[in-house]
Design a protein around this motif. Structure first.
Motif, mmCIF file in Angstrom:
data_model
loop_
_atom_site.group_PDB
_atom_site.id
_atom_site.type_symbol
_atom_site.label_atom_id
_atom_site.label_comp_id
_atom_site.label_asym_id
_atom_site.label_seq_id
_atom_site.Cartn_x
_atom_site.Cartn_y
_atom_site.Cartn_z
ATOM 1 N N SER A 193 -3.683 11.152 1.282
ATOM 2 C CA SER A 193 -3.911 9.991 2.140
ATOM 3 C C SER A 193 -3.371 8.721 1.491
ATOM 4 N N ASN A 198 -3.873 10.012 6.929
ATOM 5 C CA ASN A 198 -4.482 11.196 6.342
ATOM 6 C C ASN A 198 -3.632 12.420 6.637
ATOM 7 N N SER A 210 -1.397 -1.817 4.323
ATOM 8 C CA SER A 210 -1.923 -3.098 4.792
ATOM 9 C C SER A 210 -0.771 -3.988 5.217
ATOM 10 N N GLN A 268 -4.386 3.702 8.223
ATOM 11 C CA GLN A 268 -4.945 4.780 7.413
ATOM 12 C C GLN A 268 -4.202 6.055 7.762
ATOM 13 N N PHE A 291 -3.399 9.584 11.749
ATOM 14 C CA PHE A 291 -3.264 8.165 11.399
ATOM 15 C C PHE A 291 -4.218 7.337 12.258
ATOM 16 N N THR A 292 -4.701 6.238 11.678
ATOM 17 C CA THR A 292 -5.582 5.331 12.404
ATOM 18 C C THR A 292 -5.197 3.891 12.116
ATOM 19 N N ARG A 301 -3.381 4.212 2.532
ATOM 20 C CA ARG A 301 -3.720 3.155 3.465
ATOM 21 C C ARG A 301 -2.752 2.004 3.270
ATOM 22 N N TYR A 305 -4.165 -2.659 9.288
ATOM 23 C CA TYR A 305 -4.192 -1.501 8.393
ATOM 24 C C TYR A 305 -3.655 -0.261 9.100
ATOM 25 N N SER A 307 -6.066 -0.193 12.449
ATOM 26 C CA SER A 307 -7.218 -1.077 12.587
ATOM 27 C C SER A 307 -6.808 -2.490 12.207
ATOM 28 N N GLY A 323 0.775 -1.235 0.000
ATOM 29 C CA GLY A 323 0.000 0.000 0.000
ATOM 30 C C GLY A 323 0.804 1.282 0.000
#
Length: 126
Positions: free
Chosen positions: A17, A83, A21, A81, A67-68, A19, A79, A70, A8
């Motif tokens: 952004s 931004n 993986s 994410q 950032f997130t 993402r 993951y 998950s 990714g």
């Protein structure tokens, strides 16, 4: 044997952004403390964010709110994410897992993590 494979990464302009993986094979995420680390050229590898076995997350101050992390347990995939990316976010990003019970104050310490992916490059241009 646990194997981690990141994907990714890419190039993006500031404010954009991406993402990332990380697919884990050989075991399940629930058995590990897992997270994302990054290393820019000439700099030490640093923690970005980690997530514990019970879902507790710890973010580096520099990425909080942008950032997130998950986990999709059905896909055994982690993951990240990202931004509002900044040029200073440019680095090789690594997925890592620890089979140890890490003290709460040390969860961002890379030395506790014994399984690493090969990394995926993120480049943010201004």
């Amino acid at each position: 044997q646990v194997r981690l494979v990141e994907s990714g990464g890419g190039s993006v302009q500031a404010g954009g952004s991406l993402r990332l993986s990380c697919a884990l094979s050989g075991d399940t995420y629930s058995n590990y403390q897992i997270g994302w680390f990054r290393q820019a050229p000439g700099k030490e590898r640093e923690a970005v964010v980690v997530i514990g076995r019970f879902g507790t997350t710890t973010y580096a101050e520099s990425v909080k709110g942008r950032f997130t992390i998950s986990v999709d347990s059905t896909k055994n995939t982690l993951y990240l994410q990202m931004n509002s990316l900044k040029p200073e976010d440019s680095a090789m990003y690594y997925c890592a897992a620890s089979s140890s019970l890490i003290p709460r104050e040390s969860v961002l310490d890379q030395h506790w993590y014994n399984f690493w992916g090969q990394g995926t490059q993120v480049t943010v241009s201004s």
